[in-house]
Design a protein around this motif. Structure first.
Motif, PDB file in Angstrom:
ATOM      1  N   ALA A 152     -36.357 -51.291 -44.147  1.00 32.24           N
ATOM      2  CA  ALA A 152     -37.417 -52.302 -44.131  1.00 32.24           C
ATOM      3  C   ALA A 152     -37.271 -53.294 -42.984  1.00 32.24           C
ATOM      4  O   ALA A 152     -37.987 -54.282 -42.931  1.00 32.24           O
ATOM      5  N   THR A 153     -36.339 -53.029 -42.055  1.00 34.56           N
ATOM      6  CA  THR A 153     -36.091 -53.973 -40.967  1.00 34.56           C
ATOM      7  C   THR A 153     -36.405 -53.395 -39.591  1.00 34.56           C
ATOM      8  O   THR A 153     -37.117 -54.002 -38.802  1.00 34.56           O
ATOM      9  N   SER A 154     -35.882 -52.223 -39.307  1.00 34.20           N
ATOM     10  CA  SER A 154     -36.061 -51.672 -37.956  1.00 34.20           C
ATOM     11  C   SER A 154     -37.346 -50.863 -37.805  1.00 34.20           C
ATOM     12  O   SER A 154     -37.859 -50.711 -36.698  1.00 34.20           O
ATOM     13  N   GLY A 155     -37.848 -50.307 -38.913  1.00 35.73           N
ATOM     14  CA  GLY A 155     -39.043 -49.473 -38.819  1.00 35.73           C
ATOM     15  C   GLY A 155     -38.796 -48.124 -38.175  1.00 35.73           C
ATOM     16  O   GLY A 155     -39.738 -47.428 -37.800  1.00 35.73           O
ATOM     17  N   LEU A 156     -37.535 -47.705 -38.087  1.00 36.78           N
ATOM     18  CA  LEU A 156     -37.197 -46.441 -37.427  1.00 36.78           C
ATOM     19  C   LEU A 156     -37.348 -45.238 -38.340  1.00 36.78           C
ATOM     20  O   LEU A 156     -37.568 -44.127 -37.863  1.00 36.78           O
ATOM     21  N   LEU A 157     -37.208 -45.449 -39.651  1.00 38.64           N
ATOM     22  CA  LEU A 157     -37.141 -44.321 -40.571  1.00 38.64           C
ATOM     23  C   LEU A 157     -38.489 -44.040 -41.217  1.00 38.64           C
ATOM     24  O   LEU A 157     -39.025 -44.866 -41.964  1.00 38.64           O
ATOM     25  N   ILE A 158     -39.016 -42.860 -40.924  1.00 41.37           N
ATOM     26  CA  ILE A 158     -40.277 -42.404 -41.510  1.00 41.37           C
ATOM     27  C   ILE A 158     -39.967 -41.137 -42.297  1.00 41.37           C
ATOM     28  O   ILE A 158     -39.536 -40.133 -41.719  1.00 41.37           O
ATOM     29  N   ASP A 159     -40.145 -41.187 -43.595  1.00 44.98           N
ATOM     30  CA  ASP A 159     -39.746 -40.080 -44.462  1.00 44.98           C
ATOM     31  C   ASP A 159     -40.438 -38.781 -44.055  1.00 44.98           C
ATOM     32  O   ASP A 159     -41.660 -38.727 -43.916  1.00 44.98           O
ATOM     33  N   GLY A 160     -39.635 -37.740 -43.864  1.00 45.35           N
ATOM     34  CA  GLY A 160     -40.159 -36.436 -43.500  1.00 45.35           C
ATOM     35  C   GLY A 160     -40.446 -36.272 -42.022  1.00 45.35           C
ATOM     36  O   GLY A 160     -40.754 -35.160 -41.575  1.00 45.35           O
ATOM     37  N   GLN A 161     -40.328 -37.360 -41.248  1.00 46.95           N
ATOM     38  CA  GLN A 161     -40.579 -37.277 -39.809  1.00 46.95           C
ATOM     39  C   GLN A 161     -39.328 -37.593 -38.993  1.00 46.95           C
ATOM     40  O   GLN A 161     -38.885 -36.778 -38.188  1.00 46.95           O
ATOM     41  N   THR A 162     -38.755 -38.785 -39.202  1.00 45.26           N
ATOM     42  CA  THR A 162     -37.516 -39.126 -38.499  1.00 45.26           C
ATOM     43  C   THR A 162     -36.331 -39.236 -39.449  1.00 45.26           C
ATOM     44  O   THR A 162     -35.208 -39.471 -39.004  1.00 45.26           O
ATOM     45  N   ALA A 163     -36.560 -39.079 -40.739  1.00 43.45           N
ATOM     46  CA  ALA A 163     -35.475 -39.219 -41.709  1.00 43.45           C
ATOM     47  C   ALA A 163     -35.868 -38.605 -43.043  1.00 43.45           C
ATOM     48  O   ALA A 163     -37.035 -38.311 -43.295  1.00 43.45           O
ATOM     49  N   ALA A 164     -34.855 -38.407 -43.890  1.00 40.70           N
ATOM     50  CA  ALA A 164     -35.070 -37.996 -45.277  1.00 40.70           C
ATOM     51  C   ALA A 164     -34.619 -39.158 -46.155  1.00 40.70           C
ATOM     52  O   ALA A 164     -33.450 -39.547 -46.117  1.00 40.70           O
ATOM     53  N   LEU A 165     -35.533 -39.737 -46.915  1.00 42.77           N
ATOM     54  CA  LEU A 165     -35.225 -40.950 -47.661  1.00 42.77           C
ATOM     55  C   LEU A 165     -34.956 -40.666 -49.131  1.00 42.77           C
ATOM     56  O   LEU A 165     -35.507 -39.733 -49.711  1.00 42.77           O
ATOM     57  N   TRP A 166     -34.097 -41.507 -49.721  1.00 42.17           N
ATOM     58  CA  TRP A 166     -33.762 -41.393 -51.136  1.00 42.17           C
ATOM     59  C   TRP A 166     -33.811 -42.764 -51.801  1.00 42.17           C
ATOM     60  O   TRP A 166     -33.930 -43.799 -51.132  1.00 42.17           O
ATOM     61  N   ASP A 167     -33.689 -42.768 -53.114  1.00 38.48           N
ATOM     62  CA  ASP A 167     -33.536 -43.998 -53.892  1.00 38.48           C
ATOM     63  C   ASP A 167     -32.032 -44.247 -53.999  1.00 38.48           C
ATOM     64  O   ASP A 167     -31.317 -43.508 -54.679  1.00 38.48           O
ATOM     65  N   GLY A 168     -31.549 -45.287 -53.323  1.00 31.70           N
ATOM     66  CA  GLY A 168     -30.114 -45.519 -53.232  1.00 31.70           C
ATOM     67  C   GLY A 168     -29.425 -45.821 -54.543  1.00 31.70           C
ATOM     68  O   GLY A 168     -28.200 -45.732 -54.626  1.00 31.70           O
ATOM     69  N   LYS A 169     -30.176 -46.175 -55.587  1.00 25.70           N
ATOM     70  CA  LYS A 169     -29.573 -46.467 -56.890  1.00 25.70           C
ATOM     71  C   LYS A 169     -29.582 -45.256 -57.818  1.00 25.70           C
ATOM     72  O   LYS A 169     -29.046 -45.313 -58.923  1.00 25.70           O
ATOM     73  N   ASP A 170     -30.201 -44.161 -57.363  1.00 25.75           N
ATOM     74  CA  ASP A 170     -30.382 -42.976 -58.198  1.00 25.75           C
ATOM     75  C   ASP A 170     -29.518 -41.838 -57.673  1.00 25.75           C
ATOM     76  O   ASP A 170     -29.790 -41.270 -56.619  1.00 25.75           O
ATOM     77  N   GLU A 171     -28.476 -41.505 -58.415  1.00 27.81           N
ATOM     78  CA  GLU A 171     -27.558 -40.452 -57.989  1.00 27.81           C
ATOM     79  C   GLU A 171     -28.276 -39.119 -57.805  1.00 27.81           C
ATOM     80  O   GLU A 171     -28.001 -38.376 -56.854  1.00 27.81           O
ATOM     81  N   MET A 172     -29.205 -38.796 -58.680  1.00 25.99           N
ATOM     82  CA  MET A 172     -29.920 -37.532 -58.591  1.00 25.99           C
ATOM     83  C   MET A 172     -30.809 -37.490 -57.347  1.00 25.99           C
ATOM     84  O   MET A 172     -30.961 -36.439 -56.711  1.00 25.99           O
ATOM     85  N   SER A 173     -31.407 -38.624 -56.995  1.00 25.99           N
ATOM     86  CA  SER A 173     -32.235 -38.685 -55.790  1.00 25.99           C
ATOM     87  C   SER A 173     -31.387 -38.424 -54.547  1.00 25.99           C
ATOM     88  O   SER A 173     -31.795 -37.679 -53.648  1.00 25.99           O
ATOM     89  N   ILE A 174     -30.200 -39.031 -54.490  1.00 30.35           N
ATOM     90  CA  ILE A 174     -29.293 -38.816 -53.355  1.00 30.35           C
ATOM     91  C   ILE A 174     -28.847 -37.366 -53.307  1.00 30.35           C
ATOM     92  O   ILE A 174     -28.836 -36.727 -52.248  1.00 30.35           O
ATOM     93  N   TYR A 175     -28.476 -36.835 -54.472  1.00 31.39           N
ATOM     94  CA  TYR A 175     -28.028 -35.431 -54.560  1.00 31.39           C
ATOM     95  C   TYR A 175     -29.115 -34.476 -54.069  1.00 31.39           C
ATOM     96  O   TYR A 175     -28.849 -33.583 -53.252  1.00 31.39           O
ATOM     97  N   SER A 176     -30.339 -34.666 -54.524  1.00 32.93           N
ATOM     98  CA  SER A 176     -31.433 -33.762 -54.144  1.00 32.93           C
ATOM     99  C   SER A 176     -31.710 -33.835 -52.649  1.00 32.93           C
ATOM    100  O   SER A 176     -31.941 -32.807 -51.990  1.00 32.93           O
TER     101      SER A 176
END
Length: 376
Positions: free
Chosen positions: A296-320
């Motif tokens: 939410a600060t640099s604006g560099l990460l776009i899910d599916g384009q420049t990065a793969a994003l997860w929910d940092g509090k959800d272990e299953m989201s990180i795992y997937s």
């Protein structure tokens, strides 16, 4: 003009002679970026001065045509007035044309030096200022406010609405490698790296749980946690309790970081700390796939384009998310290549230097206009 075709500070009244105010926090996060600014100034024929603590290991600031000035000269707080007087005497000999501070660093010192030396000052924002920031009064005197991303520009404008017209976009410059490091060798185990302070064990628990599940699934990987902090003993205990010692290691921040990053495949952005993540920028430059929390600060990460994003509090989201990257390595490489292409367009070093010099010139020009207006 100098022989190299650039203006020389001693020959031209139009030369830029900036003074950069750098403290330990700014140096720790942005040393490589600061060095690129200083080298760019030297290439343009403009001398610079760096004001920083004398006991700070600031080897990356040792650049041609750069004068380093220790501040404070005397360590005890009772000598604050004496230290400022000594600094002023040194700077008067250097004859600066602009003062450059880096939020949340020495904004108040920049305002003091600006008034005492009768030169403008600019502030670069690497983080999100608040409306009630105690440095607000000092920042209001800045000739220019610089921010490296559109997201930060909005935050600066919201915190300092009366100064909207003085805000300029100056990217943090990054060199992009010709090659892509991410899974350059498909046959080797995956190498993951995270650069983050070890201040809160709760931030690492979901990640370590996800890594444990990946290992149980048969994935071969190595995770490096680079950093230090008060929670390091707790993080180490968590690693041992999950049986992850063979696959997860903790190391202190290493330099040159870019060389270390070049040996990895995936960079993990664990949490947005409200500061522009220069380490992540370097990872993108060498061609690592980026996975992690929303940025939410640099604006560099776009899910599916420049990065793969997860929910940092959800272990299953990180795992997937990690399972998808590790099992679909060509897709991970495409993310890394997309990020490199994005940096080439948005974050070139030459563009950064050009914008910095332009901001310095605009700051000087604004002061001249104010002087003419006052005289009239």
């Amino acid at each position: 003009m100098a022989e190299n075709g650039f203006s020389n500070g001693s020959d031209s009244a139009a030369a830029i002679r900036p003074v950069l105010l750098i403290d330990q926090g700014v140096y720790s996060n942005y040393a490589v970026y600061l060095r690129r600014i200083l080298i760019g100034l030297a290439d343009a024929g403009d001398p610079a001065a760096v004001v920083c603590p004398g006991d700070m290991d600031a080897a990356l600031l040792d650049c041609p045509m750069v004068e380093k000035i220790d501040y404070p000269a005397l360590r005890l707080g009772i000598f604050s007035a004496t230290n400022r007087r000594i600094l002023l005497e040194r700077l008067k000999r250097f004859k600066p044309t602009v003062i450059h501070a880096f939020w949340p660093g020495q904004a108040e010192l920049a305002a003091f030096l600006s008034e005492s030396l009768d030169v403008p000052f600019v502030i670069t924002f690497h983080g999100r200022p608040k409306r009630r920031d105690r440095r607000r009064k000092a920042m209001s005197g800045a000739a220019r406010l610089l921010a490296p991303s559109d997201v930060l520009i909005k935050h600066v404008a919201a915190a300092l609405p009366a100064m909207r017209q003085r805000i300029e976009h100056v990217p943090i410059g990054c060199y992009v490698e010709d090659s892509c490091a991410c899974f350059a060798r498909m046959d080797r185990p995956a190498s993951l790296i995270a650069v983050h302070p070890l201040d809160d064990v709760r931030l690492f628990e979901p990640l370590l749980g996800a890594v444990r599940h990946l290992l149980l699934d048969g994935f071969e990987l190595m995770l490096v946690l680079m950093g230090s902090g008060k929670a390091e003993p707790a993080v180490r205990r968590q690693i041992r309790s999950l049986g992850l010692t063979p696959a997860v290691t903790i190391v202190p921040l290493m330099r040159p970081l870019r060389t270390v990053l070049a040996g990895a495949d995936v960079f993990l952005h664990l949490h947005d700390r409200g500061l522009f993540n220069a380490q992540m920028l370097e990872a993108m430059g060498v061609g690592l796939a980026i996975a992690g929390a929303e940025d939410a600060t640099s604006g560099l990460l776009i899910d599916g384009q420049t990065a793969a994003l997860w929910d940092g509090k959800d272990e299953m989201s990180i795992y997937s998310c990690l399972k998808r990257l590790l099992s679909q390595r060509e897709s991970a490489r495409r993310l890394a290549l997309n990020a490199q292409a994005f940096l080439q367009q948005q974050c070139g070093v030459s563009c950064m230097i050009e914008n910095v010099l332009s901001a310095y010139a605009a700051a000087r020009q604004s002061v001249k206009k104010q002087s003419v207006h006052a005289a009239g």
